[in-house]
Scaffold this motif. Structure first.
Motif, PDB file in Angstrom:
ATOM      1  N   LYS A 310       0.816  -1.211   0.000  1.00  0.00           N
ATOM      2  CA  LYS A 310       0.000   0.000   0.000  1.00  0.00           C
ATOM      3  C   LYS A 310       0.852   1.264   0.000  1.00  0.00           C
ATOM      4  O   LYS A 310       0.394   2.326  -0.412  1.00  0.00           O
ATOM      5  N   ILE A 311       2.087   1.151   0.478  1.00  0.00           N
ATOM      6  CA  ILE A 311       3.005   2.295   0.503  1.00  0.00           C
ATOM      7  C   ILE A 311       3.916   2.213  -0.717  1.00  0.00           C
ATOM      8  O   ILE A 311       4.535   1.180  -0.979  1.00  0.00           O
ATOM      9  N   ASP A 312       4.004   3.300  -1.457  1.00  0.00           N
ATOM     10  CA  ASP A 312       4.783   3.326  -2.687  1.00  0.00           C
ATOM     11  C   ASP A 312       6.251   3.646  -2.407  1.00  0.00           C
ATOM     12  O   ASP A 312       6.572   4.359  -1.447  1.00  0.00           O
ATOM     13  N   LEU A 313       7.113   3.147  -3.271  1.00  0.00           N
ATOM     14  CA  LEU A 313       8.522   3.556  -3.274  1.00  0.00           C
ATOM     15  C   LEU A 313       8.685   4.592  -4.376  1.00  0.00           C
ATOM     16  O   LEU A 313       8.363   4.323  -5.544  1.00  0.00           O
ATOM     17  N   ILE A 314       9.156   5.780  -4.010  1.00  0.00           N
ATOM     18  CA  ILE A 314       9.298   6.898  -4.942  1.00  0.00           C
ATOM     19  C   ILE A 314      10.778   7.274  -5.034  1.00  0.00           C
ATOM     20  O   ILE A 314      11.355   7.783  -4.071  1.00  0.00           O
ATOM     21  N   VAL A 315      11.404   7.011  -6.182  1.00  0.00           N
ATOM     22  CA  VAL A 315      12.818   7.351  -6.365  1.00  0.00           C
ATOM     23  C   VAL A 315      12.870   8.789  -6.889  1.00  0.00           C
ATOM     24  O   VAL A 315      13.036   9.022  -8.093  1.00  0.00           O
ATOM     25  N   ASP A 316      12.733   9.746  -5.962  1.00  0.00           N
ATOM     26  CA  ASP A 316      12.507  11.119  -6.422  1.00  0.00           C
ATOM     27  C   ASP A 316      13.773  11.923  -6.670  1.00  0.00           C
ATOM     28  O   ASP A 316      13.700  13.136  -6.896  1.00  0.00           O
ATOM     29  N   GLU A 317      14.930  11.256  -6.689  1.00  0.00           N
ATOM     30  CA  GLU A 317      16.157  11.844  -7.246  1.00  0.00           C
ATOM     31  C   GLU A 317      17.002  10.708  -7.826  1.00  0.00           C
ATOM     32  O   GLU A 317      17.366   9.777  -7.111  1.00  0.00           O
ATOM     33  N   TRP A 318      17.290  10.807  -9.127  1.00  0.00           N
ATOM     34  CA  TRP A 318      18.177   9.841  -9.777  1.00  0.00           C
ATOM     35  C   TRP A 318      18.795  10.487 -11.004  1.00  0.00           C
ATOM     36  O   TRP A 318      18.289  11.469 -11.520  1.00  0.00           O
ATOM     37  N   GLY A 319      19.901   9.915 -11.477  1.00  0.00           N
ATOM     38  CA  GLY A 319      20.547  10.418 -12.691  1.00  0.00           C
ATOM     39  C   GLY A 319      22.054  10.413 -12.573  1.00  0.00           C
ATOM     40  O   GLY A 319      22.623   9.992 -11.568  1.00  0.00           O
ATOM     41  N   GLY A 320      22.729  10.889 -13.620  1.00  0.00           N
ATOM     42  CA  GLY A 320      24.189  10.957 -13.635  1.00  0.00           C
ATOM     43  C   GLY A 320      24.686  12.261 -13.045  1.00  0.00           C
ATOM     44  O   GLY A 320      24.055  13.306 -13.179  1.00  0.00           O
ATOM     45  N   TRP A 321      25.844  12.193 -12.388  1.00  0.00           N
ATOM     46  CA  TRP A 321      26.411  13.377 -11.722  1.00  0.00           C
ATOM     47  C   TRP A 321      27.909  13.414 -12.022  1.00  0.00           C
ATOM     48  O   TRP A 321      28.653  12.512 -11.657  1.00  0.00           O
ATOM     49  N   TYR A 322      28.360  14.496 -12.685  1.00  0.00           N
ATOM     50  CA  TYR A 322      29.764  14.623 -13.095  1.00  0.00           C
ATOM     51  C   TYR A 322      30.332  15.947 -12.596  1.00  0.00           C
ATOM     52  O   TYR A 322      29.634  16.774 -12.004  1.00  0.00           O
ATOM     53  N   GLU A 323      31.620  16.152 -12.868  1.00  0.00           N
ATOM     54  CA  GLU A 323      32.261  17.404 -12.485  1.00  0.00           C
ATOM     55  C   GLU A 323      31.748  18.558 -13.352  1.00  0.00           C
ATOM     56  O   GLU A 323      31.383  18.368 -14.515  1.00  0.00           O
TER      57      GLU A 323
END
Length: 513
Positions: A310-323
């Protein structure tokens, strides 16, 4: 000399030889909906994401805009079918005082963005501007509440301001500021990264704080029943998830967040966004693939306390991170290459295949920051490889997940191995089958055989995003160097699809009856 020549020829053949990937799709067993909110985005007051990115000001005659927001950005976000947009942060959310961003713009107090470059902001882009933008692009707003430095009353007032129709001091203030009807904002983050920039809290302490703040965030109308997202774990902090699931009453929490970035290192160099080595590419793909492990293990913990999901998993920050060399107003600006397309395709496949628990996500970030789908420079605007992947994949929004089994060869580098080809599939409302494939292999194309069991199909069409170099990207001088092309290389015969997917490429197929 002859041995050297033979060795060289053998090496060239090894670089081009194809590998076999086998997939079986059980089209008659499709039952789980892929929630469209998996395809959400994120706009933080960071670098040139808001000011100079999305928002150029109402008085800007050089760049066509609607209420200060670039028209080309609005159009691009409509094309993406953005289901939800998260704002104002990120770390910025727990320093943001929302009342400073309403009312006459010339009277709004300034603030210093203490998290990103110490830049002074004039608060000209605030609650009305953001919520009106969401209406224009057809996205649900996702407001991240200030728990780190704000009070319970501040957050309760914000809920009342945007959702109370009439009769309260906050609704009266909203009407006074020019908005008669409430926006009925449903999605609310109760703080952000409480383990870090949101307050450096322990999970036990945050669980209690969450309960306090959530108690005073009231459902005002049936149309604005609140969907409350607890500040969740970073990557593999499984103890954080366990503590929150154990200590927060489940009727007080709609979802639990998770953050994970594909970054080379938090302590040393993050590597360049363009011109990276294969070693750096492989490490980035390794970090991207960890999303599978993290989603699986956090979901297992949630299953222990919430077996009915009943409780959702929300991946509310993701992506690539570079200099990045940019500071202040340009903080976290990075170019977007075919490597980012690989992160996007791989990650979205993971989310789709975990649709029974993952019901929302937000790519960081939407314009000019981190793995952006849009880059701007004054009057110029371009769409990145990541934009193209997100658009190719939006056929899965609210479609029904088709269960699959996949046997893929590995991509090997310096004795380490990663699964090369990932895939996800869904059936849309018309009964058509949409299949997404991403090949992260740096060197090899892969022959793919897809067995379609359960139903008969007769037609196939497709699109491909590919390029000649993994560092290829779009520039303001060459905005279409990396773009989507029609793909006619898939052959369907007697329920079997066959195709070859090139190295570092993304393909989507539509199969119909």
């Amino acid at each position: 000399m002859k041995k050297l020549i033979l060795s060289f020829i053998a090496g060239c053949i090894a670089l081009t030889v194809t590998a076999q990937t086998k997939i079986t799709l059980n089209t008659d067993l499709a039952k789980t909906k892929i929630n469209k909110h998996i395809y959400g985005h994120f706009a933080e007051h960071l670098g040139r994401c808001i000011y100079g990115g999305m928002y150029v000001g109402e008085n800007n005659t050089k760049i066509p805009n609607t209420a200060g927001v670039r028209n080309d950005v609005i159009q691009a976000l409509k094309e993406l079918k953005v289901p939800n947009l998260r704002w104002p942060g990120g770390c910025f959310a727990d320093a943001y005082q929302w009342k400073d961003g309403i009312g006459p713009k010339e009277k709004r107090p300034k603030m210093v963005n203490v998290w990103w470059g110490g830049v002074t902001e004039d608060n000209s882009f605030g609650t009305h501007d953001f919520l009106d933008l969401c209406e224009r692009i057809g996205a649900e707003p996702y407001l991240a509440g200030n728990v780190g430095s704000g009070t319970v009353q501040d957050l309760a007032d914000w809920v009342s301001y945007v959702n109370q129709p009439t009769g309260s001091p906050m609704s009266d203030l909203r009407i006074q500021n020019g908005r008669k009807q409430p926006w009925n904002v449903k999605i609310w983050g109760v703080g952000n990264e409480a383990w870090g920039c949101g307050g450096n809290m322990t999970p036990e302490y945050y669980a209690n704080i969450y309960r306090q703040y959530a108690t005073f965030m009231k459902d005002i109308t049936p149309e604005s029943k609140l969907y409350k997202v607890a500040s969740g774990a970073s990557s593999d902090d499984f103890a954080w998830t366990e503590t929150l699931m154990k200590n927060i009453p489940h009727n007080m929490m709609s979802a639990l967040a998770l953050h994970h970035y594909s970054v080379l290192s938090w302590k040393d160099t993050k590597g360049p966004s363009v011109g990276f080595t294969e070693a750096q590419y492989f490490k980035t793909m390794d970090e991207a693939w960890k999303m599978e492990e993290f989603v699986t293990k956090h979901s297992t913990i949630m299953d222990k306390y919430d077996p009915e999901k009943k409780i959702d998993l929300i991946v509310d920050e993701w992506g690539g991170w570079y200099e990045t060399d940019a500071e202040g107003k340009g903080a976290l600006y990075q170019q977007n290459t075919m490597r980012d397309a690989m992160i996007a395709g791989l990650t979205l496949n993971i989310f789709n295949n975990h649709a029974d628990r993952v019901r929302g996500a937000n790519l960081a970030q939407i314009v000019n920051v981190l793995q952006a789908v849009i880059l701007t420079n004054e009057e110029k605007m371009l769409l990145t490889p990541t934009f193209h992947v997100m658009k190719m994949y939006n056929v899965h929004q609210d479609a029904t997940l088709v269960p699959m089994s996949i046997d893929s060869p590995t991509y090997e580098f310096n004795g380490k191995k990663l699964t090369a080809v990932s895939s996800s599939a869904s059936k849309d409302a018309s009964g058509a089958l949409n299949i997404s494939l991403t090949n992260i292999d740096f060197r090899k194309s892969h022959e793919v055989t897809i067995n379609l069991r359960g139903e008969d199909f007769s037609k196939v069409s497709g699109q491909i995003l590919a390029s000649t170099n993994i560092s290829d990207h779009n520039t303001f001088e060459q905005p279409n160097k990396v773009s989507v092309k029609d793909f006619s290389g898939a052959k369907l015969e007697k329920g079997v699809l066959k195709l070859t997917i090139p190295a570092y490429s993304v393909i989507t197929l539509k199969v119909s009856k």
